[in-house]
Design a protein around this motif. Sequence first.
Motif, PDB file in Angstrom:
ATOM      1  N   GLN A  85      35.950  27.118  22.790  1.00  0.00           N
ATOM      2  CA  GLN A  85      37.138  25.990  23.363  1.00  0.00           C
ATOM      3  C   GLN A  85      37.012  24.676  23.029  1.00  0.00           C
ATOM      4  O   GLN A  85      35.669  24.174  23.605  1.00  0.00           O
ATOM      5  CB  GLN A  85      37.344  26.549  24.731  1.00  0.00           C
ATOM      6  N   VAL A  86      37.715  23.886  22.795  1.00  0.00           N
ATOM      7  CA  VAL A  86      37.903  22.380  22.746  1.00  0.00           C
ATOM      8  C   VAL A  86      38.915  21.998  23.370  1.00  0.00           C
ATOM      9  O   VAL A  86      40.086  22.403  23.418  1.00  0.00           O
ATOM     10  CB  VAL A  86      37.727  21.836  21.315  1.00  0.00           C
ATOM     11  N   ARG A  87      38.702  21.056  24.292  1.00  0.00           N
ATOM     12  CA  ARG A  87      39.902  20.367  25.129  1.00  0.00           C
ATOM     13  C   ARG A  87      40.174  19.096  24.892  1.00  0.00           C
ATOM     14  O   ARG A  87      39.255  18.288  24.163  1.00  0.00           O
ATOM     15  CB  ARG A  87      39.606  20.341  26.601  1.00  0.00           C
ATOM     16  N   PRO A  88      41.333  18.474  25.016  1.00  0.00           N
ATOM     17  CA  PRO A  88      41.743  17.019  24.680  1.00  0.00           C
ATOM     18  C   PRO A  88      40.795  16.138  25.093  1.00  0.00           C
ATOM     19  O   PRO A  88      40.048  16.055  26.238  1.00  0.00           O
ATOM     20  CB  PRO A  88      43.165  16.846  25.526  1.00  0.00           C
ATOM     21  N   GLY A  89      40.292  15.101  24.444  1.00  0.00           N
ATOM     22  CA  GLY A  89      39.390  14.160  24.859  1.00  0.00           C
ATOM     23  C   GLY A  89      38.004  14.706  24.521  1.00  0.00           C
ATOM     24  O   GLY A  89      36.959  13.635  24.794  1.00  0.00           O
ATOM     25  N   GLN A  90      37.711  15.872  23.851  1.00  0.00           N
ATOM     26  CA  GLN A  90      36.394  16.033  23.625  1.00  0.00           C
ATOM     27  C   GLN A  90      36.088  16.065  22.051  1.00  0.00           C
ATOM     28  O   GLN A  90      36.931  16.047  21.340  1.00  0.00           O
ATOM     29  CB  GLN A  90      36.188  17.563  23.892  1.00  0.00           C
ATOM     30  N   ALA A  91      34.630  15.620  21.615  1.00  0.00           N
ATOM     31  CA  ALA A  91      34.311  15.765  20.377  1.00  0.00           C
ATOM     32  C   ALA A  91      32.949  16.723  20.300  1.00  0.00           C
ATOM     33  O   ALA A  91      32.026  16.680  20.863  1.00  0.00           O
ATOM     34  CB  ALA A  91      33.894  14.329  19.801  1.00  0.00           C
ATOM     35  N   VAL A  92      33.371  17.432  19.206  1.00  0.00           N
ATOM     36  CA  VAL A  92      32.422  18.677  19.035  1.00  0.00           C
ATOM     37  C   VAL A  92      31.592  18.412  17.863  1.00  0.00           C
ATOM     38  O   VAL A  92      32.029  18.247  16.744  1.00  0.00           O
ATOM     39  CB  VAL A  92      32.952  20.210  19.196  1.00  0.00           C
ATOM     40  N   GLY A  93      30.277  18.575  17.913  1.00  0.00           N
ATOM     41  CA  GLY A  93      29.170  18.462  16.724  1.00  0.00           C
ATOM     42  C   GLY A  93      28.947  19.860  16.270  1.00  0.00           C
ATOM     43  O   GLY A  93      28.533  20.689  17.124  1.00  0.00           O
ATOM     44  N   VAL A  94      29.063  20.178  14.999  1.00  0.00           N
ATOM     45  CA  VAL A  94      28.831  21.735  14.344  1.00  0.00           C
ATOM     46  C   VAL A  94      27.850  21.363  13.641  1.00  0.00           C
ATOM     47  O   VAL A  94      27.696  20.668  12.681  1.00  0.00           O
ATOM     48  CB  VAL A  94      30.073  22.381  13.740  1.00  0.00           C
ATOM     49  N   ILE A  95      26.584  22.084  14.170  1.00  0.00           N
ATOM     50  CA  ILE A  95      25.338  21.844  13.418  1.00  0.00           C
ATOM     51  C   ILE A  95      24.893  23.304  12.969  1.00  0.00           C
ATOM     52  O   ILE A  95      25.149  24.169  13.529  1.00  0.00           O
ATOM     53  CB  ILE A  95      24.184  21.005  14.095  1.00  0.00           C
ATOM     54  N   GLY A  96      24.094  23.440  11.889  1.00  0.00           N
ATOM     55  CA  GLY A  96      23.435  24.539  11.275  1.00  0.00           C
ATOM     56  C   GLY A  96      23.003  24.582   9.821  1.00  0.00           C
ATOM     57  O   GLY A  96      23.062  23.171   9.260  1.00  0.00           O
ATOM     58  N   SER A  97      21.955  25.256   9.457  1.00  0.00           N
ATOM     59  CA  SER A  97      21.500  25.121   8.097  1.00  0.00           C
ATOM     60  C   SER A  97      22.337  25.117   6.924  1.00  0.00           C
ATOM     61  O   SER A  97      23.511  25.533   7.243  1.00  0.00           O
ATOM     62  CB  SER A  97      20.531  25.889   7.968  1.00  0.00           C
ATOM     63  N   SER A  98      22.166  24.675   5.925  1.00  0.00           N
ATOM     64  CA  SER A  98      22.878  24.985   4.745  1.00  0.00           C
ATOM     65  C   SER A  98      23.224  26.475   4.462  1.00  0.00           C
ATOM     66  O   SER A  98      22.439  27.218   4.318  1.00  0.00           O
ATOM     67  CB  SER A  98      22.200  24.255   3.438  1.00  0.00           C
ATOM     68  N   GLY A  99      24.403  26.579   4.225  1.00  0.00           N
ATOM     69  CA  GLY A  99      24.912  27.792   4.120  1.00  0.00           C
ATOM     70  C   GLY A  99      25.368  28.916   5.516  1.00  0.00           C
ATOM     71  O   GLY A  99      25.479  30.063   5.237  1.00  0.00           O
TER      72      GLY A  99
END
Length: 609
Positions: free
Chosen positions: A388-402
């Motif tokens: 879940q993401v709420r107003p005013g939040q920034a989410v970084g999505v990280i993971g290896s290639s693929g």
Amino acid sequence: MCGIVYSYQTILHLDATKGRHLTMEQSESTPMNDQVTKTGLAELRAARAESRALYWAVAAFSFFVNMLMLTGPLYMLNVYDRVLGSRSLETLIALSVLVAFLFAMMGLLDIVRGRIMGRVGARLQARLDERVFSAGIRGTSNAAVRKEAATAQRDLEAVQRLVASPALMAVFDLPFAPLFFLGIFIFHSYLGILALVGAAVLIALAIANQATSRRPLETLNAATVQSEALGAQIRSESELVMSLGMREAAFARWQRARTKSLDASLAATETGGAFTGTTKAVRLFLQSAMLGLGAYLVLQNELSPGAMIAGSILLGRALAPIELIVGQSAMFQRAKEGWSSLARLLGTIPESEGRTALPSPKGHLDVEQATVVLPGEQVATIRMMSFQVRPGQAVGVIGSSGSGKSTLAKALTGLITPAAGKIRLDGAALDQYEPDVLGRHIGYMPQRVSLFDGTIKDNIARLSPEPDDAAVVLAAKRAGAHEMILKLPEGYDTRVSANGGRLSGGQMQRIGLARAMYGDPVMLVLDEPNSNLDNDGSAALNNAIKEFKRAGRIVLIMAHRPAAIQECDMLLVIDGGTRRAFGPKDEVLRDMVQNHQQIQQSVGGGGVT
């Protein structure tokens, strides 16, 4: 910080869970069955039926045109049998004036019906343009009709060209051929039998031409599409081709595709040309045979000289539509293929039903057990993802290639519908929004930024026909691109090409970021947004993220570089399409470091437990 973020790839590799592939059927592919094609045909026929009254008008004009075609034979019959026999100059003048008037009327009616059919073709294309364009765009992500989607507009144009062509007039003229044969029979039964035998030969040639030309024409169309697509790709990547010394290799590959297209074109031309030439020779021979047989009957006092000439003219009128249809068989075949291809495409990609207008979302994003299967694949790329993401939040999505970051980004923007689970914005699933409306709520910058031919303003304004200048400038300022754009020769009115033209990769990325921010969307989805940015560009990106957070918007960033997640509050770690961790950034990074240390200790102690 940099070392922590970069080390997560090693952690995921050492602690990966094996055997988690989930096999699924394609989520969006529709079986190519008869029912699908019938549905598409029904839609095409409904569009064609809108011009039913015009078709009847053309049929009526065709009746009068074909009746007036009797003018020539009747004139010839009267000249030979009446005027020459009576040597009456007054009769010749009267007949000639009448014939001139009748031929003028025939020409006028022929022009009118041709113009009507031209407008019928244009009306059909205008009626289906948007529908076919939309289905073509949506069909590119559907493996079942990807080929049909690629040629959709060309297929529609092929149908339109046939409808507006003189070849279709021959179809309207063909039903009147029996009338001309009847006239020949009236003159003499032998002449009628010869005419019917000749017509049967021409019809047999037309059927053989259709059967023989089908395969070469299909090969030609497929080879032409392939060579054109390859040529367009090479031109769009011209700088890469030149810089890597690929020009000769690229030309050789294109030439092979082009040669295949030329060979197919030559085969189709030779096949069609052989039948066209044979048909023409047979028709001319039949007219001569008609004269010869007529002359014999005149010598036997069974036929008048006027009837002999008139019979030859009537035969030419009767056979003309058949010859034209045979000569234009390639056009008929291409239009037939286009019609069938459009039926499959429209049947598989139904027209979007109007959705209830929803209020503008505030920015509550809920991903609920989402499983995403890429078009054409059977293995899920994203599996059972929830966060879940709420107003005013920034989410970084990280993971290896693929690991599925880009696939997740596409699912979050509604480009791919989850095969299972839901992605909701303010409680409403993304597919409950009209696609264009959803696009205005979400700003998306893909991993590879592409621009459209036009001005920078056009590109930032998302090709809007009436762009809001103030909104364009505001989006550019938020993306830190305003000063950069002003330094260009014509500022916001600088024209760019599809591959950016004079712009660098970093400049294109800033313009892509400004485009994503245009219109003040409630959610930003950025896939590797700083891959081509310098320090100033990265700083501008972070400032833009700060501003969006202050405004109560949400931001999701798919990233490899640490600078991209500097302003993120939350961190989502994915591996193999599954969620490995999600929570406040500092906590997730701390847990990653601890897990990494434990794994290293375990390895150092003699193995992984």
